[in-house]
Design a protein around this motif. Structure first.
Motif, PDB file in Angstrom:
ATOM      1  N   VAL A 125       0.834  -1.204   0.000  1.00 27.25           N
ATOM      2  CA  VAL A 125       0.000   0.000   0.000  1.00 27.25           C
ATOM      3  C   VAL A 125       0.864   1.247   0.000  1.00 27.25           C
ATOM      4  CG1 VAL A 125      -1.644   1.347   1.357  1.00 27.25           C
ATOM      5  CG2 VAL A 125      -1.969  -1.123   1.086  1.00 27.25           C
ATOM      6  N   ASN A 126       1.903   1.272   0.830  1.00 23.14           N
ATOM      7  CA  ASN A 126       2.788   2.437   0.889  1.00 23.14           C
ATOM      8  C   ASN A 126       3.495   2.668  -0.441  1.00 23.14           C
ATOM      9  OD1 ASN A 126       2.208   3.120   3.551  1.00 23.14           O
ATOM     10  ND2 ASN A 126       3.783   1.755   4.378  1.00 23.14           N
ATOM     11  N   GLU A 127       3.958   1.578  -1.045  1.00 27.87           N
ATOM     12  CA  GLU A 127       4.657   1.710  -2.326  1.00 27.87           C
ATOM     13  C   GLU A 127       3.700   2.206  -3.415  1.00 27.87           C
ATOM     14  OE1 GLU A 127       7.377  -0.973  -5.429  1.00 27.87           O
ATOM     15  OE2 GLU A 127       6.622  -1.849  -3.553  1.00 27.87           O
ATOM     16  N   ARG A 166       3.911   5.905  -5.344  1.00 28.22           N
ATOM     17  CA  ARG A 166       4.096   5.934  -6.791  1.00 28.22           C
ATOM     18  C   ARG A 166       2.958   6.656  -7.524  1.00 28.22           C
ATOM     19  NH1 ARG A 166       6.469   0.967 -10.359  1.00 28.22           N
ATOM     20  NH2 ARG A 166       6.353   1.976 -12.402  1.00 28.22           N
ATOM     21  N   TYR A 167       1.731   6.516  -6.994  1.00 27.17           N
ATOM     22  CA  TYR A 167       0.575   7.012  -7.749  1.00 27.17           C
ATOM     23  C   TYR A 167      -0.242   8.079  -7.025  1.00 27.17           C
ATOM     24  CZ  TYR A 167       1.504   2.978 -10.708  1.00 27.17           C
ATOM     25  OH  TYR A 167       2.096   2.068 -11.538  1.00 27.17           O
ATOM     26  N   GLU A 168       0.258   8.607  -5.925  1.00 27.16           N
ATOM     27  CA  GLU A 168      -0.515   9.586  -5.161  1.00 27.16           C
ATOM     28  C   GLU A 168      -0.932  10.772  -6.022  1.00 27.16           C
ATOM     29  OE1 GLU A 168      -0.050  12.797  -1.530  1.00 27.16           O
ATOM     30  OE2 GLU A 168       1.523  11.327  -1.895  1.00 27.16           O
ATOM     31  N   SER A 169      -0.015  11.270  -6.829  1.00 30.26           N
ATOM     32  CA  SER A 169      -0.326  12.457  -7.622  1.00 30.26           C
ATOM     33  C   SER A 169      -1.418  12.200  -8.656  1.00 30.26           C
ATOM     34  CB  SER A 169       0.933  12.956  -8.334  1.00 30.26           C
ATOM     35  OG  SER A 169       1.433  11.965  -9.221  1.00 30.26           O
ATOM     36  N   LYS A 170      -1.600  10.932  -9.026  1.00 30.32           N
ATOM     37  CA  LYS A 170      -2.584  10.608 -10.054  1.00 30.32           C
ATOM     38  C   LYS A 170      -3.958  10.281  -9.486  1.00 30.32           C
ATOM     39  CE  LYS A 170       0.817   8.901 -13.374  1.00 30.32           C
ATOM     40  NZ  LYS A 170       1.241   7.759 -14.235  1.00 30.32           N
TER      41      LYS A 170
END
Length: 277
Positions: A250-252, A256-260
């Protein structure tokens, strides 16, 4: 007795849209054709009116020879007759030319119509223009995206949803409506009816000359739209595999995709995490 006209269109299967990138037109002969879904809802509305009142229904379509199939289907469902506009010079018509030609056919072969019903849009273009343009050609009162129709004498009462508000409108016959997908669920074609439609269905084919059009379309019927470019957008997909414990995965994933994905939930993930601490 009411005289109804239903405008139908044969469209390619959604999974088969063979565009000719040079001409900017659909190669309809290369795809399996079906009746446009919204047209099916308009047809069902007409069939329900026929069941409730004394009415006759004429179905009309414009397209290549294969488009006759949807008229046969309409006859199998209960339509009284079909009109097929089919001529090489009609090929590639835009919404302006299509509505002009349909209006000519209706004016000449259905002069005593009371109500014209169209689908709200077609799946192969979704312009939603042909119905309103036919109304303009015939100088008719019209309403689009209708979800319910009621007839009171020579008055048509319709209900539609517009900008999250429901409107109830009234107009006198003759009139035109385009039917939305909320109600009038299409019925199934019975096999016996389909066999009878292909054997004895009352369908006529009209060429350009039958509409008073000579070798080429005149200025009033010629397409006004010019397609400059057609292309298919190709999506490049990438498979990503995360390994490890659930917490680490979940953290990875978030790193990686938070901005999206943060815009989709309307908040900043990191700020919310800090606020919970």
């Amino acid at each position: 007795m009411l005289n109804l006209v239903v405008c139908l269109k044969q469209v390619p299967m959604a999974t088969e849209l063979p565009w000719d990138e040079k001409t900017g037109t659909l190669q309809r002969n290369l795809a399996s054709g079906i009746m446009n879904l919204a047209c099916l809802h308009a047809l069902e509305a007409a069939l329900q009116i026929k069941a409730q009142y004394a009415a006759t229904i004429t179905a009309i379509t414009m397209g290549p020879p294969a488009a006759e199939e949807i008229l046969r289907e309409a006859v199998a469902l209960g339509v009284d007759r079909g009109i097929h506009l089919c001529d090489r010079i009609f090929a590639g018509s835009d919404t302006y030319a299509t509505s002009s030609l349909l209006a000519k056919a209706i004016r000449k072969h259905c002069p005593d119509y009371d109500l014209i019903l169209c689908g709200s849009y077609t799946s192969d273009s979704e312009t939603a223009q042909v119905g309103p343009q036919i109304a303009e050609e015939l100088d008719l009162p019209a309403a689009a995206y209708i979800e319910k129709l009621e007839i009171h004498g020579r008055t048509l009462r319709v209900r539609r949803l517009v900008d999250n508000y429901r409107e109830t409108l009234e107009m006198e016959f003759p009139a035109l409506v385009t039917v939305s997908l909320e109600n009038y669920k299409p019925r199934y074609v019975e096999l016996a009816g389909l066999e009878n439609a292909f054997a004895t269905g009352d369908i006529i084919t009209l060429r350009a000359g039958d509409l008073g059009i000579k070798e080429t379309l005149g200025a009033d019927d010629r397409s006004r739209t010019k397609v400059r470019r057609v292309f298919l957008r190709k999506a490049n997909k990438e498979n990503v595999l995360f390994k490890g414990t659930a917490a680490n995965v979940v953290n990875e994933f978030l790193n990686r995709y938070e901005s999206k994905i943060s815009w989709a939930i309307g908040k900043d993930i990191e700020e919310e995490d800090q606020g919970d601490e």
